[in-house]
Design an enzyme around this catalytic site. Sequence first.
Site, mmCIF file in Angstrom:
data_model
loop_
_atom_site.group_PDB
_atom_site.id
_atom_site.type_symbol
_atom_site.label_atom_id
_atom_site.label_comp_id
_atom_site.label_asym_id
_atom_site.label_seq_id
_atom_site.Cartn_x
_atom_site.Cartn_y
_atom_site.Cartn_z
ATOM 1 N N SER A 1 0.850 -1.193 0.000
ATOM 2 C CA SER A 1 0.000 0.000 0.000
ATOM 3 C C SER A 1 0.878 1.232 0.000
ATOM 4 O O SER A 1 1.977 1.225 0.554
ATOM 5 C CB SER A 1 -0.935 0.026 1.218
ATOM 6 N N CYS A 2 0.398 2.282 -0.651
ATOM 7 C CA CYS A 2 1.102 3.564 -0.667
ATOM 8 C C CYS A 2 0.105 4.655 -0.315
ATOM 9 O O CYS A 2 -1.101 4.409 -0.315
ATOM 10 C CB CYS A 2 1.742 3.826 -2.041
ATOM 11 N N PRO A 3 0.570 5.866 0.003
ATOM 12 C CA PRO A 3 -0.353 6.909 0.449
ATOM 13 C C PRO A 3 -1.477 7.217 -0.529
ATOM 14 O O PRO A 3 -2.590 7.478 -0.119
ATOM 15 C CB PRO A 3 0.567 8.127 0.651
#
Length: 494
Positions: free
Chosen positions: A8-10
């Site tokens: 997951s990334c921002p």
Amino acid sequence: MKFVAITSCPTGIAHTYMAAEALEQAGKAAGHDVQVETQGSAGSAPFDPAVIAAADGVIYAADLEVRDKDRFAGLPFVDVGVKKAVADAPGVVAAAVAAVEAAPKGSPAPAAGPALATKVTANAHVGTRIRQWLMTGVSYMIPFVAAGGIMIALSFLIGGYTINKVTAADLIASFDPTTAHDWAGLLFVLGGSAFGFLVPVLAGFIAFGIADRPGLAPGFVGGTIAVAVGAGFLGGLVAGFLGGFVALGLARLKVPNAVRGVMPVVVIPLVATFITAGAMLVVLGHPLKWLMDELTAGLNSLSGGGIVLLGVILGVMMAADLGGPINKVAYTFATTGLATVATASGQPVELKVMAAVMAAGMTPPLGIALATFVRRNLFTEAERQNGKAAVLLGAFFITEGAIPFAAAAPLRIIPAAMIGSGLTGGLTMAFGNTLRAPHGGIVVFGLVGQPLLYLLAIVIGSVVTAAAVVVLKGLHRKAPEAQSTATAAQPATV
């Protein structure tokens, strides 16, 4: 070995899925089975419990806190940032193997319910924690930016710029589904409603990053007051930090056991919201509004070299970390500015800022892809294949398409990308390009002011990026070649 991985990334867009692919391929190359759950903006398909039960270990490649993490309790794990998985997936897989070998396998706990996610390192430096709090707010704000901004952009495309006179009351009274005008009006009203959440969501989730759930109410209400008093983006930032720290302070108070049970559901939301929203309304609102007005006036007064320099700076920021925090600061500056003028007539400078940011964000993957086509011998076969994908990613304004190349050679790729993106940003400002959509790339070219000049700016920036990449990578190749030649010239010894 069998591994389960979470990425997951921002923003939940490119890094999330690029890391997933990299881990799967690295695991296959090393003879391991890696299955990935992407917790991205499109949601996620949770692992089957049987898959978790059969796993030897877990790989967390995440910049947000992993949802439902209790599922993996007892399993050995490695926890890295999502960029690490993109840049060095084989190393991450190797670390996971080492973790499994060093620790016995446990039994996973039952799955927990869904939870909001943030990732703030408790012992990190102050600067790192501030960045993580900000990125938490930005990550939850971006879906509202995309939904609201694109609906508003489509409404202008279908109904023209006079569509901003349509109100919700007009649609309730006389919506005609057979007319394009009324559909455009519906898109405009819905998009404007979504845009109205930008500052409250930003403030609410900054506060959430600081204080967890107790920060949500003061952050959201403080952000709403910031909008009401005209303090805008700056007001949202202040409300988020104020609400978060007030809620955190209240949560850490030592209170009698009889009161502790009502603290999180009554006392903290009530007191923190009153303090935060009250301060925004009667103390901080006016000076922050004045500051926002001065910043807006300063932007609108820029002309000539000043506005071109702004475009260059924003362009360089978009390429500095190719989708990381610096890139997101520039993008958030553009989108929050766009939110304040998206319904306005004319061509305020905020529309030029949005145009510069999107063009500069498209340039790195397009320029690097061009370099893979014109000088194939400078790139590996995998990089040449990534170059083909980068064309599409760049065309749709996904700057992260350049990351695989930057991960392999950051000191050559990132400076080249910054040169090209800075030039593109400056050119769009010089050409007077405007844009009312916050995303989309080629999909929203119909909403660009002077689209042919806009395309020219992107082409020039991409060509310069490609040329810089070729030169820098070519210089790097000379030393090994020269060394090889010198070695061949030495007489053989027995």
